[in-house]
Design a protein around this motif. Sequence first.
Motif, PDB file in Angstrom:
ATOM      1  N   ASP A 185       6.405   0.560  -5.686  1.00 31.43           N
ATOM      2  CA  ASP A 185       5.026   0.475  -5.679  1.00 31.43           C
ATOM      3  C   ASP A 185       4.101   1.027  -6.763  1.00 31.43           C
ATOM      4  OD1 ASP A 185       5.615   3.120  -5.048  1.00 31.43           O
ATOM      5  OD2 ASP A 185       4.449   3.204  -3.099  1.00 31.43           O
ATOM      6  N   GLY A 238       5.422  -0.810  -0.453  1.00 32.91           N
ATOM      7  CA  GLY A 238       4.825  -1.944  -1.460  1.00 32.91           C
ATOM      8  C   GLY A 238       5.475  -3.191  -1.485  1.00 32.91           C
ATOM      9  N   ASN A 242      -1.303  -0.324  -4.124  1.00 32.90           N
ATOM     10  CA  ASN A 242      -0.515  -1.456  -3.897  1.00 32.90           C
ATOM     11  C   ASN A 242      -1.139  -2.465  -3.424  1.00 32.90           C
ATOM     12  OD1 ASN A 242       2.208  -0.880  -3.757  1.00 32.90           O
ATOM     13  ND2 ASN A 242       2.190   0.328  -2.130  1.00 32.90           N
ATOM     14  N   ASP A 297      -1.432   5.823  -3.290  1.00 34.01           N
ATOM     15  CA  ASP A 297      -0.367   4.879  -3.653  1.00 34.01           C
ATOM     16  C   ASP A 297      -0.693   3.232  -2.703  1.00 34.01           C
ATOM     17  OD1 ASP A 297       0.979   6.078  -5.223  1.00 34.01           O
ATOM     18  OD2 ASP A 297       2.682   6.275  -4.159  1.00 34.01           O
ATOM     19  N   ARG A 341      -1.091 -10.700  -5.090  1.00 36.66           N
ATOM     20  CA  ARG A 341      -0.476 -10.061  -6.278  1.00 36.66           C
ATOM     21  C   ARG A 341      -0.949 -11.354  -7.465  1.00 36.66           C
ATOM     22  NH1 ARG A 341       5.308  -8.615  -3.700  1.00 36.66           N
ATOM     23  NH2 ARG A 341       4.800  -6.750  -3.170  1.00 36.66           N
TER      24      ARG A 341
END
Lengths: 240, 284, 229
Positions: B239, B70, C189, C185, B263
């Motif tokens: 993550d 992540g 992410n 996951d 993000r």
Amino acid sequence: MIEVKNLEKSFKELHVLKGINETIHRGEKVVIIGPSGSGKSTFLRCLNRLEEPTSGEIWFEGQNIVDKRCDINKLRQKMGMVFQQFNLFSHLTVEENITLAPVKLKILSQEDARARAHELLERIGLADKASVYPSQLSGGQQQRIAIVRALAMNPDVMLFDEPTSALDPEMVGEVLSLMRKLAEDGMTMVVVTHEMGFAREVGTRVLFMDEGQIVEQNTPGEFFGNPQNPRLQDFLSKVL
Amino acid sequence: MKKVVSLALAAAMMLSMAACGGSSTTSEAETSSAASTTSASSAAGSEAASGSAITTAEDLADKRIGVQAGTTGEIYVQENFPDAELGSYKSGMDAALDLKNGKLDAVVLDELPAQSIVAQNDDLMILDLDLATEEYAIAVKKGNTELLDSINATIKRMQEDGTYESLVNAFMPAEGDDAIVIPEKVATEGEVIKMGTNAAFKPFEYAEGTEVVGFDISMSEQIALDMGRQLQVEDMAFDSLLSALDTGVVDFVAAGMTATEERRQSVDFSDPYYSSKQVVILKK
Amino acid sequence: MPEFLVSLSQALYQNLVAKDRWLLLLQGLGNTLLIALGAILIGTVIGVVIALMRVSDNKLLQGIAKVYVTVIRGIPMVTQLMIFNFIIFAPVDMPKLMIATISFGVNSGAYCAEIFRAGIQGVPLGQKEAGRSLGLSKAQTMYLIVIPQAVKAVLPTYTNEFVVLIKETAVASYIALVDLTKASDMIRNATFNAWVPLLAAAAIYLCLTLGLSHLFARLERRLARSDRG
């Protein structure tokens, strides 16, 4: 044929068999009776070493089966055993139950074993049950097949451990009559039972066991008609 | 026959247990003496990796690269080295462990945590290839301008009154990690405010004894103090942080997190508070 | 179209279709299945050996088997996985997938052993005595009479172990393996959406475990023929 010398058996503290000496000859039909806990089943189970004797000797066809060097599996092939709970192999069909041991022990070929199984089933009138599983049969049918399973090995002696005790009363007759037929054919038999009628009619000799010892033995006529030992007299007065 | 087989298997099992016991003692020795000496097993392992000489960014293209799940390092490797064999670990330290064991050729990680790891492992070194420069910022749920404003105000206040500089000096001493002086915990009270972080990122957040400490923690204490709220630190997988923010499990995320464009599409970021870059950890 | 449907379809597209993310899930599923299948095979073999050791007359074999079962069952799977990866197989160059398969197999072996032991000991003593009284040897009695009956008896718990194993593999990402959980996951992410990837992974796991349970239930019914009465 079977010679028992000074047989002793203890389960930890419990002294079950206290020195038994007995000889069983070919062709005899020996019936063992006695109160529960007298050690009669243990005695029978020692004869093919399902119970390991604590001390003493058991000679069968010239070999001491208590001796660790003897091939007990080989000797057991010659001693058929019938259990109180039938103990048919629940995962196998009737036919497979009968043929398993003769085939796996290379005594009979698969075909011969199957033929023998059918012949035996024919004799007890259960030929149509060859391909069913034990759980689909009545107790009496199961026990008769268990007897036939032992017979398929062509044993020299048959050991019966209370063969009718787990049966409903109406099924006792069919099992006893099969055993009677077996006796008539000349089979050597050792029978632990509570069936006094069977002992009287079929037995050639009756043993009374109490507290780990053979207290009295005689021909059926003398045994039932003229018991000597007070404990046997007491026992007979209760069961007859 | 059966007895022989089972005996053989039993023996094999005992051997493997013995082997397991043996190597676990080595690894204990390894960690306890990592700072001073290089243990035999890690020295032996380094021979295998020395063949894959990495000196430029291009050399990474087909290598086995470890990253922390992540992180921007993971995204960077995915995007720039699609042919590399990527191993994504729960922490940078796990990746470094597999690097030491010769199962990776390189680890790509943020500079400061990388330095912490190298400081504890004599057989590892850092290669600075100017891979990507990035800025850490605090993340809040999209649209939560009230919280964002007060975080920005605190960052500004800290930079002006010298708190920021003293935290930098405390957590990133020039002498290296051993010289870190953890500041006194600042007591906060009031309504609880939850900070999400991943305590595997020294010196920004890491476990010291039973406490989670680090630069981000101390900074968040200041934020909570200014807001009159009580700080509660939630340590979770890196993550999972942003989805925790999204579902309201935490109120803000301070985890040495880079404010990337991707993000920004799902969360709002504060003003950047630290500038970092990705470096490569290699075996010597 | 109602607004929530629009946003749902957008989320589904973002998380599953865009950038071929479903392929990632598929790849993860593949690894999950490989690990679980390999592990149940290893676990079954180990389980049979350990179970036979435990019911043997040899005190040494019994002891070894008991220690194995106790140690393995007393340590969490994740810890064992990391011990295998970072310690036992540290000096060995071996694919991660194989390391994971072996460690899950070794773990499952202990549970299988207990299942098999219970099955073997659950077969009535009379069945064994009947076999021995016919002259069959101890070993013959074991594999001709006891084990076939035990197999039938343990099938439900054994299949359950397989289902448990599939779910346990979700910790494979601790050694940087991309299994189904890790794949979800990774999507999470990239998209920062918790719902779609997690629920997708959950749905796949559920399909797997339900499908397997169903499959084994059919097998059980076939084996149960001899129990009809």
